[in-house]
Design an enzyme around this catalytic site. Structure first.
Site, mmCIF file in Angstrom:
data_model
loop_
_atom_site.group_PDB
_atom_site.id
_atom_site.type_symbol
_atom_site.label_atom_id
_atom_site.label_comp_id
_atom_site.label_asym_id
_atom_site.label_seq_id
_atom_site.Cartn_x
_atom_site.Cartn_y
_atom_site.Cartn_z
ATOM 1 N N CYS A 49 58.243 48.111 55.260
ATOM 2 C CA CYS A 49 57.105 48.993 55.589
ATOM 3 C C CYS A 49 56.082 49.048 54.461
ATOM 4 O O CYS A 49 55.057 49.709 54.587
ATOM 5 C CB CYS A 49 57.595 50.389 55.967
ATOM 6 S SG CYS A 49 58.175 51.373 54.580
ATOM 7 N N GLY B 87 47.389 30.760 26.649
ATOM 8 C CA GLY B 87 48.825 30.731 26.945
ATOM 9 C C GLY B 87 49.173 30.476 28.395
ATOM 10 O O GLY B 87 50.162 31.007 28.891
ATOM 11 N N THR B 88 48.373 29.647 29.056
ATOM 12 C CA THR B 88 48.741 29.276 30.427
ATOM 13 C C THR B 88 48.672 27.763 30.594
ATOM 14 O O THR B 88 47.779 27.121 30.041
ATOM 15 C CB THR B 88 47.852 29.988 31.485
ATOM 16 O OG1 THR B 88 48.173 29.460 32.772
ATOM 17 C CG2 THR B 88 46.365 29.852 31.217
ATOM 18 N N SER B 89 49.636 27.233 31.361
ATOM 19 C CA SER B 89 49.655 25.778 31.587
ATOM 20 C C SER B 89 48.573 25.368 32.588
ATOM 21 O O SER B 89 48.332 24.196 32.794
ATOM 22 C CB SER B 89 51.034 25.349 32.112
ATOM 23 O OG SER B 89 51.331 26.060 33.300
ATOM 24 N N ALA C 285 48.945 31.907 20.138
ATOM 25 C CA ALA C 285 47.998 33.010 20.340
ATOM 26 C C ALA C 285 48.172 34.090 19.272
ATOM 27 O O ALA C 285 47.191 34.678 18.803
ATOM 28 C CB ALA C 285 48.214 33.609 21.729
ATOM 29 N N HIS D 102 49.307 38.709 39.423
ATOM 30 C CA HIS D 102 50.613 38.392 40.020
ATOM 31 C C HIS D 102 51.528 39.606 40.125
ATOM 32 O O HIS D 102 52.730 39.445 40.301
ATOM 33 C CB HIS D 102 51.303 37.273 39.217
ATOM 34 C CG HIS D 102 50.610 35.952 39.326
ATOM 35 N ND1 HIS D 102 50.885 34.874 38.499
ATOM 36 C CD2 HIS D 102 49.664 35.521 40.183
ATOM 37 C CE1 HIS D 102 50.122 33.849 38.843
ATOM 38 N NE2 HIS D 102 49.362 34.216 39.854
ATOM 39 N N CYS E 240 58.655 48.558 49.402
ATOM 40 C CA CYS E 240 59.555 48.239 50.504
ATOM 41 C C CYS E 240 59.188 46.893 51.128
ATOM 42 O O CYS E 240 58.018 46.641 51.432
ATOM 43 C CB CYS E 240 59.483 49.337 51.555
ATOM 44 S SG CYS E 240 60.416 48.880 53.026
#
Ligand code: OAD
Length: 243
Positions: free
Chosen positions: A129, A186-188, A230, A118, A126
């Site tokens: 561009c 640690g992720t839903s 964790a 991510h 930018c």
């Protein structure tokens, strides 16, 4: 914590380990998650902060919010969970972390093989561009303009409706193909395509292990679920592996 003898034995014989991490691994560093009580998506609406249209409508507002998050992140330190993963890297010939986090804490902890799905809050580019912005961090990011074309500079973070960096996704899928053990930490497991990776790894034959204080949408599909933080579970697991 007690670990199953199966998990320990599989890990002791494994050469290739894959790890997917989410915001929960950084929670013990003081960085808010998205969907837990008091999480980021309870404080602001994702559609007002994490999409390109919102940014075009109000680049200052969006950049200010990311600057606020940057400050929290810069003042945080990797925790025992990040550090245990650094040590685990030395126990296997292939060890890859695929992270949804943009906080750079795996890298700051010392992990070498980190795939960023991510983006990374340390980088800007930018919005027109796409040139990388040479000055990723400054006091007033809302005033940053591209030195080539003058358009507003945006954080290098994947927003809703945007594609993941194709190379990162390809690397992540390759990790799933080869991992003998795959951790989801640690992720839903609500945001795709990341949420699908542990299941993909399982289809390719990996033994899958979830680390989370709560059940998630994939808990029932995992080979093992280690319930807890964790920063507690990973150092304990590491101790068992080093015995
Ligand atoms: P979430 O906020 O959706 O989920 C955080 C998970 O961490 C929850 O399942 C918690 O139970 C768990 N958790 C909390 N504390 C923990 C701890 N100490 N140890 C282990 N687990 C803990 O965050 P993500 O799943 O990372 O995307 O969210 C995925 C994506 O949604 C993010 O990358 C972000 C967001 O929209 C983008 O910004 C593109």
């Amino acid at each position: 914590m007690k670990f199953s003898s199966q998990l320990i034995s599989i890990l002791q014989n494994a050469h290739s380990v894959g790890v997917l991490t989410g915001a929960g691994i950084s929670a013990e560093s003081g960085i808010p998650t998205f969907r837990d009580q008091g999480g980021l998506w309870q404080q602001v609406k994702p559609e007002e902060m994490a999409n390109f249209e919102a940014f075009l409508n109000n680049p200052n507002l969006v950049q200010k919010w990311y600057q606020h998050r940057r400050e929290i992140i810069f003042n945080s330190q990797p925790n025992a969970g990040h550090l245990a993963l650094v040590d685990m890297e030395n126990l296997f010939s292939k060890f890859n972390i695929i992270t949804q986090n943009i906080d750079n804490l795996h890298q700051r902890a010392g992990s070498k093989n980190v795939i960023e799905l991510h983006g990374n809050i340390n980088r800007n580019y930018c919005s027109r561009c796409l040139a990388p912005a040479p000055e990723p961090v400054c006091e007033k990011p809302e005033t940053l303009r591209c030195q080539h074309c003058g358009a507003p500079i945006r954080p290098d973070i994947v927003w809703f409706g945007e594609m993941l960096p194709p190379e990162s996704l390809e690397d992540a899928i390759n990790v799933c193909r080869t991992a003998e053990v795959f951790f989801s930490i640690g992720t839903s497991s609500l945001v795709h395509p990341a949420a699908r990776l542990p299941l993909l790894a399982q289809e390719y034959g990996a033994y899958t292990v979830e680390v989370n204080p709560e059940r998630t949408s994939i808990t029932g599909f995992m080979d093992e679920s280690l319930i807890g933080q964790a920063g507690v579970i990973l150092p304990e697991l590491l101790k068992h592996l080093k015995r």
